[in-house]
Design an enzyme around this catalytic site. Structure first.
Site, PDB file in Angstrom:
ATOM      1  N   VAL A  30     -31.136 -21.417  14.053  1.00  0.00           N
ATOM      2  CA  VAL A  30     -32.562 -21.544  14.393  1.00  0.00           C
ATOM      3  C   VAL A  30     -33.275 -20.200  14.239  1.00  0.00           C
ATOM      4  O   VAL A  30     -32.695 -19.143  14.469  1.00  0.00           O
ATOM      5  CB  VAL A  30     -32.757 -22.081  15.828  1.00  0.00           C
ATOM      6  CG1 VAL A  30     -32.273 -23.521  15.917  1.00  0.00           C
ATOM      7  CG2 VAL A  30     -32.068 -21.213  16.860  1.00  0.00           C
ATOM      8  N   ILE A  88     -27.631 -18.470  18.395  1.00  0.00           N
ATOM      9  CA  ILE A  88     -27.957 -18.176  16.993  1.00  0.00           C
ATOM     10  C   ILE A  88     -27.621 -19.336  16.059  1.00  0.00           C
ATOM     11  O   ILE A  88     -27.782 -19.229  14.848  1.00  0.00           O
ATOM     12  CB  ILE A  88     -27.268 -16.890  16.481  1.00  0.00           C
ATOM     13  CG1 ILE A  88     -25.752 -17.025  16.479  1.00  0.00           C
ATOM     14  CG2 ILE A  88     -27.712 -15.670  17.275  1.00  0.00           C
ATOM     15  CD1 ILE A  88     -25.066 -15.933  15.694  1.00  0.00           C
ATOM     16  N   GLU A  89     -27.130 -20.444  16.599  1.00  0.00           N
ATOM     17  CA  GLU A  89     -26.880 -21.606  15.744  1.00  0.00           C
ATOM     18  C   GLU A  89     -27.944 -22.682  16.007  1.00  0.00           C
ATOM     19  O   GLU A  89     -29.004 -22.662  15.403  1.00  0.00           O
ATOM     20  CB  GLU A  89     -25.445 -22.107  15.939  1.00  0.00           C
ATOM     21  CG  GLU A  89     -24.430 -21.038  15.500  1.00  0.00           C
ATOM     22  CD  GLU A  89     -22.988 -21.528  15.490  1.00  0.00           C
ATOM     23  OE1 GLU A  89     -22.713 -22.572  14.900  1.00  0.00           O
ATOM     24  OE2 GLU A  89     -22.120 -20.843  16.087  1.00  0.00           O
ATOM     25  N   MET A  90     -27.712 -23.565  16.969  1.00  0.00           N
ATOM     26  CA  MET A  90     -28.688 -24.627  17.190  1.00  0.00           C
ATOM     27  C   MET A  90     -29.606 -24.351  18.393  1.00  0.00           C
ATOM     28  O   MET A  90     -30.628 -25.024  18.562  1.00  0.00           O
ATOM     29  CB  MET A  90     -27.966 -25.972  17.290  1.00  0.00           C
ATOM     30  CG  MET A  90     -27.270 -26.305  15.951  1.00  0.00           C
ATOM     31  SD  MET A  90     -26.090 -27.665  16.042  1.00  0.00           S
ATOM     32  CE  MET A  90     -27.190 -29.078  16.038  1.00  0.00           C
ATOM     33  N   ASN A  92     -25.178 -22.660  21.041  1.00  0.00           N
ATOM     34  CA  ASN A  92     -25.061 -21.267  20.618  1.00  0.00           C
ATOM     35  C   ASN A  92     -26.457 -20.752  20.252  1.00  0.00           C
ATOM     36  O   ASN A  92     -27.134 -21.345  19.406  1.00  0.00           O
ATOM     37  CB  ASN A  92     -24.109 -21.185  19.410  1.00  0.00           C
ATOM     38  CG  ASN A  92     -23.836 -19.761  18.981  1.00  0.00           C
ATOM     39  OD1 ASN A  92     -24.735 -18.919  18.968  1.00  0.00           O
ATOM     40  ND2 ASN A  92     -22.598 -19.485  18.624  1.00  0.00           N
TER      41      ASN A  92
END
Lengths: 335, 335
Positions: free
Chosen positions: B83, B125-127, B123
């Protein structure tokens, strides 16, 4: 077929609008330009390109990222998110039934689906490719694309023109027929609830269908001014007038705040609403449109009825098979 | 069936490795845990969740964004983009055939596909979802998900546990059988070229198949140290040792630089290579592995042969139908 002004006269005479013949079902086939007659190979290639994030600088954004065919044809966001998390000022229009529009983009600046498809790929805040030369070079470096372009267009066919033609050919297959409304118009009078029929009549009575006309409920993408009247309360909340629409492109004062009328097909699936995605719900969108465009203040029940009818414009989404994107064996084209 | 060390002895005796019975075809069905027996309804729900970007804070990142089933099961990037354009330090492993791994993630920190599926969603820095409570609340606000969870798991079933079970059940269907290698092992001796057979023999001879063993060419996801030996030249180029692997989780010195062995299935489709995605091409990856893990420097032709064989591990990708994601009529769950 009755024209809308004739329909309005009919309404004033007390006819039941919901059975008038001006209400049109969605065609199951979209018009196509003579220089881009569709073929299975074009559509196959176009579906691959449409879903391939390698058409973006980061390899993370495809056409489908913002115009997601699994999610009402757009992204349910106020404005879309391009490469590196960047956002712009406008809300992604749905790709479904966009083939029926005479012009594309919110401001109608593209004359065809082919023209539209060329834009986002090199827009720095959307897909971020430096140029179409860079796109074409990348596509040429993927063997499977060379094969697919040749099948669709003949030899030495990997060009910007053919890529956008293929994407447009695919998009012309994205049609959602057989909504409850279409069934009703087709003769099944049980397809709509009484409330939905009330909403349908109310829309015509208020004048919504003057602009949201025809089978796609947008005059096939004609231009209209929005907002027609200024309202300090709504403007303070939603800043509708900040974006000058067509005039941002043409720089002509006469084009200020002119927009392509958006389709009402599948409108229940494409929140949030308006060019800047600033209105969260469909009932609020109806309320705002009635006030700003028509000077009307429908009762709460009337708005609920209209929203019920708008839900009847959700069509059937043809099942699609996921494309397998052409691989680059042992290497990648993304840095 | 011959164990690998027996196979190695056989090799030393001069047998042709490529016809030895230790080479295994890929099973067409993955093992499943007794507490998550698959069903059509679970897989249907799991495929929706897997492709739904509304499982991310911005509504732009789904499981499929980084583990794209259309693109070799990952994203062809050195490291994935979550994201708001954020990136981490590791390269997305392929989802295809991940059902055969005993552990998941590069560092093997998840004991099952169910455990793995829970991680990226929250997470940052992921979703980027704040918590699974937030995810569950969002899913519960989408009527179609309530229906789909009930079909798959019974009433009041929208939970983190069931969401990850459904995603895992879907992922267990992502198997790519019938590669040229599988056909060869199955008895079709014309399925591999002579060069590919040479590469196959060379891999066993060098010792690659000691760790890249079994039907999935990764000991079903066993742990191994990488790099085994330090090489200043490669380290300066690729910084392999910067990331301590399993020890980043366990904080135990004994776990430093231990990793789940990655599968070689479809390896030609998953460039760039290694845990940090720092190696651009498959031939360079083979060269580096031979040197750092086995102390070998194969001739250029031998590397080419091995790469030819690795290309024979690309399987058949079962055609998938795109899910229609459950809508939120007249509103959105994305801010």
């Amino acid at each position: 077929m009755l024209k809308m002004h004739t329909l309005m006269s009919a309404m004033l005479l007390g006819c039941s609008i919901s059975v008038a013949s001006a209400w049109e079902a969605l065609p199951t086939k979209a018009p196509e330009p003579t220089n881009n007659v569709s073929s299975v190979d074009k559509v196959t290639l176009g579906q691959m390109l449409y879903h391939d994030p390698r058409l973006s600088s980061t390899g993370t954004v495809s056409c489908a990222s913002c115009h997601d065919t699994m999610l009402g044809g757009e992204d349910n966001r106020p404005n879309s998110m391009g490469v590196n998390g960047q956002t712009g000022g406008r809300s992604a229009p749905t790709v479904w039934n966009s083939a029926f529009n005479k012009v594309q983009f919110w401001d109608g600046r593209a004359a065809s689906l082919e023209d539209q498809a060329a834009g986002p790929v090199t827009n720095p805040i959307e897909m971020g490719m430096k140029s179409w030369d860079e796109v074409v070079a990348r596509l040429k470096s993927i063997e499977g694309y060379n094969v697919a372009f040749e099948k669709a267009f003949g030899s030495n066919a990997v060009t910007k023109e053919n890529a956008t033609k293929a994407i447009a050919a695919y998009e012309r297959t994205l049609i959602t027929p057989n909504s409850a409304y279409d069934k009703f118009v087709g003769g099944d009078k049980t397809a709509l609830t009484e409330q939905q029929v009330r909403g349908m009549d109310k829309m015509a009575e208020l004048g919504c269908t003057t602009c949201h006309s025809g089978a796609t409920f947008n005059g096939e993408g004609s231009f209209q001014k929005f907002p027609v009247t200024t309202n300090g309360f709504f403007e303070a909340q939603h800043h509708f007038s900040k974006d000058k629409g067509l005039a941002e492109v043409t720089k002509k004062p006469a084009d200020e705040h002119f927009w392509k009328v958006p389709t009402l097909r599948n409108i229940a699936l494409t929140a949030p609403y308006f060019h800047n995605g600033s209105v969260a719900t469909l009932d609020q969108a109806v309320k705002i449109m009635a006030k700003l465009q028509l000077g009307q203040e429908p009762a709460a029940q009337e708005i609920t009825d209209i929203v019920a009818f708008l839900n009847a414009l959700t069509g059937e989404f043809p099942k699609q098979t996921m494309p397998t994107l052409p691989p680059t064996e042992g290497r990648t084209v993304i840095k």
